[in-house]
Enzyme design. Structure first.
Site, short mmCIF file in Angstrom:
data_model
loop_
_atom_site.label_atom_id
_atom_site.label_comp_id
_atom_site.label_asym_id
_atom_site.label_seq_id
_atom_site.Cartn_x
_atom_site.Cartn_y
_atom_site.Cartn_z
N SER A 16 -24.11 60.94 24.62
CA SER A 16 -25.22 61.83 24.97
C SER A 16 -26.22 61.21 25.95
CB SER A 16 -25.94 62.30 23.70
OG SER A 16 -25.08 63.13 22.96
N LYS A 65 -26.51 66.26 10.37
CA LYS A 65 -26.76 67.65 10.81
C LYS A 65 -27.25 68.56 9.67
CE LYS A 65 -23.53 67.53 14.69
NZ LYS A 65 -22.40 68.16 15.38
N ASN A 86 -28.22 70.57 15.30
CA ASN A 86 -27.93 69.41 16.17
C ASN A 86 -28.99 69.22 17.25
OD1 ASN A 86 -27.34 71.39 18.07
ND2 ASN A 86 -25.49 70.39 18.78
N ASP A 101 -23.54 73.61 19.13
CA ASP A 101 -22.12 73.25 19.14
C ASP A 101 -21.22 74.46 19.46
OD1 ASP A 101 -22.36 70.54 18.68
OD2 ASP A 101 -22.23 70.72 16.51
N GLY A 126 -9.67 74.07 9.86
CA GLY A 126 -10.75 73.24 9.34
C GLY A 126 -11.82 74.11 8.70
N ALA A 127 -12.54 73.53 7.75
CA ALA A 127 -13.60 74.29 7.07
C ALA A 127 -14.81 73.41 6.83
CB ALA A 127 -13.07 74.86 5.76
N ALA A 130 -18.15 71.43 11.56
CA ALA A 130 -17.84 71.86 12.93
C ALA A 130 -17.25 73.26 12.93
CB ALA A 130 -16.90 70.87 13.58
N ASN A 150 -7.31 75.83 6.27
CA ASN A 150 -7.80 74.48 5.98
C ASN A 150 -6.87 73.81 4.97
OD1 ASN A 150 -9.82 72.40 6.21
ND2 ASN A 150 -10.46 72.90 4.12
N ARG A 151 -6.85 72.44 5.04
CA ARG A 151 -6.03 71.68 4.09
C ARG A 151 -6.38 72.07 2.66
NH1 ARG A 151 -6.82 65.32 4.42
NH2 ARG A 151 -8.90 65.98 3.81
N LYS A 155 -11.71 75.91 0.28
CA LYS A 155 -12.85 75.82 1.21
C LYS A 155 -12.73 76.84 2.33
CE LYS A 155 -13.76 70.89 0.80
NZ LYS A 155 -13.68 69.66 1.56
P1 NDP Z 1 -16.23 67.42 8.32
O1 NDP Z 1 -16.07 66.10 7.65
O2 NDP Z 1 -17.37 68.31 7.97
O3 NDP Z 1 -14.90 68.32 8.07
C1 NDP Z 1 -13.69 67.74 7.90
C2 NDP Z 1 -12.57 68.81 7.95
O4 NDP Z 1 -11.39 68.18 8.39
C3 NDP Z 1 -12.27 69.46 6.62
O5 NDP Z 1 -11.88 70.80 6.86
C4 NDP Z 1 -11.07 68.63 6.13
O6 NDP Z 1 -10.22 69.32 5.24
C5 NDP Z 1 -10.36 68.41 7.43
N1 NDP Z 1 -9.48 67.23 7.44
C6 NDP Z 1 -9.82 65.92 7.43
N2 NDP Z 1 -8.71 65.15 7.50
C7 NDP Z 1 -7.65 66.00 7.56
C8 NDP Z 1 -6.24 65.80 7.65
N3 NDP Z 1 -5.70 64.59 7.70
N4 NDP Z 1 -5.45 66.90 7.74
C9 NDP Z 1 -5.99 68.13 7.68
N5 NDP Z 1 -7.31 68.38 7.58
C10 NDP Z 1 -8.13 67.33 7.53
O7 NDP Z 1 -16.18 67.11 9.89
P2 NDP Z 1 -16.85 67.96 11.04
O8 NDP Z 1 -16.58 69.40 10.77
O9 NDP Z 1 -18.25 67.52 11.25
O10 NDP Z 1 -16.03 67.47 12.34
C11 NDP Z 1 -14.69 67.85 12.59
C12 NDP Z 1 -14.23 67.36 13.95
O11 NDP Z 1 -14.93 68.02 15.00
C13 NDP Z 1 -14.44 65.85 14.19
O12 NDP Z 1 -13.26 65.33 14.80
C14 NDP Z 1 -15.60 65.80 15.16
O13 NDP Z 1 -15.51 64.66 16.00
C15 NDP Z 1 -15.38 67.08 15.95
N6 NDP Z 1 -16.61 67.59 16.61
C16 NDP Z 1 -16.65 67.62 17.97
C17 NDP Z 1 -17.77 68.10 18.64
C18 NDP Z 1 -17.78 68.10 20.16
O14 NDP Z 1 -18.83 68.35 20.75
N7 NDP Z 1 -16.66 67.89 20.81
C19 NDP Z 1 -18.95 68.59 17.91
C20 NDP Z 1 -18.81 68.53 16.47
C21 NDP Z 1 -17.67 68.04 15.87
P3 NDP Z 1 -10.50 69.30 3.64
O15 NDP Z 1 -11.53 70.36 3.41
O16 NDP Z 1 -9.18 69.63 3.04
O17 NDP Z 1 -10.98 67.91 3.29
#
Ligand code: NDP
Length: 274
Positions: A16, A65, A86, A101, A126-127, A130, A150-151, A155
């Protein structure tokens, strides 16, 4: 000079400062933008100290956040919908919170990637924070379908219910084809891809990973193997969410394409040297 910063833990990796310095140089806005490492149990105090010392605005990154959302006295509708903040700034002594975002993702998709969203079938994987943050901005683009997987299926189902969307476990996407699949999981952080079923990509489809890296992520490689015509990472989203924050603070819209190109070049150079 007006002071801004990105606050997080860790924060040393944040791009940033580089992005906002480029925006400031381009628009002629007089500001400095720094990194602020807050202790894990000291976010609120760090924010108060920053503004008490005359700071103008903060970007908030991992893991603060949700705390930023709780701390803001007034929040924008998109921050309310994301339940995460954010971007922080002061207005008449009251802390304001926004979330840029989702706008960043939509701007990257429609602008840099020429990926229309209206009438398209979108799968969001994903849930976490983000995923939640981008749901309302994606829905505002009026896709034909927006499905959430989502996995942990529970959620996805809870988040889907909050937005009136179909949702389930990763396997529930099987049998459908999408024009856009967005990976909003944290799997890429450990160079893994979510365990998605095959056959997800319609002709011409785009696979988009919110994570970014010097090389194609595991999700992008998985998508290419599954027939996605195009794959992109989240570097453009990062630049666009920053541009939206810059607009919120300064009322000026920087040109993002040259900043994104320079950042991409540097990321690839760093990757080649790694
Ligand atoms: P969170 O920790 O809040 O969410 C994690 C999510 O990822 C959950 O849905 C989780 O599933 C899932 N997950 C984690 N590991 C695995 C896996 N091995 N296989 C399947 N699902 C998996 O993270 P955020 O939502 O904050 O961030 C998510 C991504 O978005 C990150 O990579 C972050 O860098 C990116 N991001 C990018 C931005 C940008 O500007 N480019 C801005 C914001 C985020 P479960 O519920 O089953 O645990």
């Amino acid at each position: 000079m007006d002071r801004y910063a990105v606050i997080g833990h860790p924060v040393a990796h944040s791009k940033s400062p580089e992005i906002h310095a480029a925006f400031a140089a381009q628009t002629g806005e007089a500001l400095v933008y720094e990194r602020l490492l807050a202790p894990l149990d000291g976010f609120a105090r760090a924010v108060r100290d920053f503004f008490a010392a005359g700071g103008k605005g903060l970007n908030v990154t991992v893991p603060f956040k949700l705390e930023a959302y709780a701390l803001a006295a007034e929040r924008s509708p998109r921050a309310e919908s994301a339940r995460a903040v954010n971007t922080l700034w002061m207005r008449e002594g009251r802390l304001q919170g926004d979330n840029t975002d989702g706008a960043g993702l939509v701007a990257d998709l429609k602008g840099h990637l020429a990926c229309p969203l209206a009438g398209r079938r979108i799968l969001l994987v994903g849930a976490g924070g983000a995923a939640r943050g981008v749901l309302a901005p994606l829905l505002a683009e009026q896709p034909a379908e927006l499905r959430l997987v989502n996995r942990s299926a529970d959620k996805a189902v809870a988040l889907g219910a909050a937005f009136g969307l179909p949702a389930g476990g990763l396997a529930s996407a099987a049998g459908s084809r999408f024009d856009l699949v967005v990976n909003a999981t944290a799997a890429s952080l450990s160079d893994a891809a979510p365990d998605l079923p095959g056959g997800l990509y319609a002709p011409g489809a785009l696979a988009y990973d919110m994570f970014y890296a010097a090389r194609p992520t595991a999700f992008m490689r998985q998508a290419a193997a599954d027939g996605a015509s195009r794959q992109a990472d989240g570097l453009g989203m990062l630049v666009e969410q920053a541009a939206e924050a810059f607009f919120v603070w300064r009322g000026r819209r920087p040109e993002t394409a040259p900043v994104l190109a320079r950042l991409r070049e540097r990321l690839q150079r760093e990757g080649a040297n790694a």
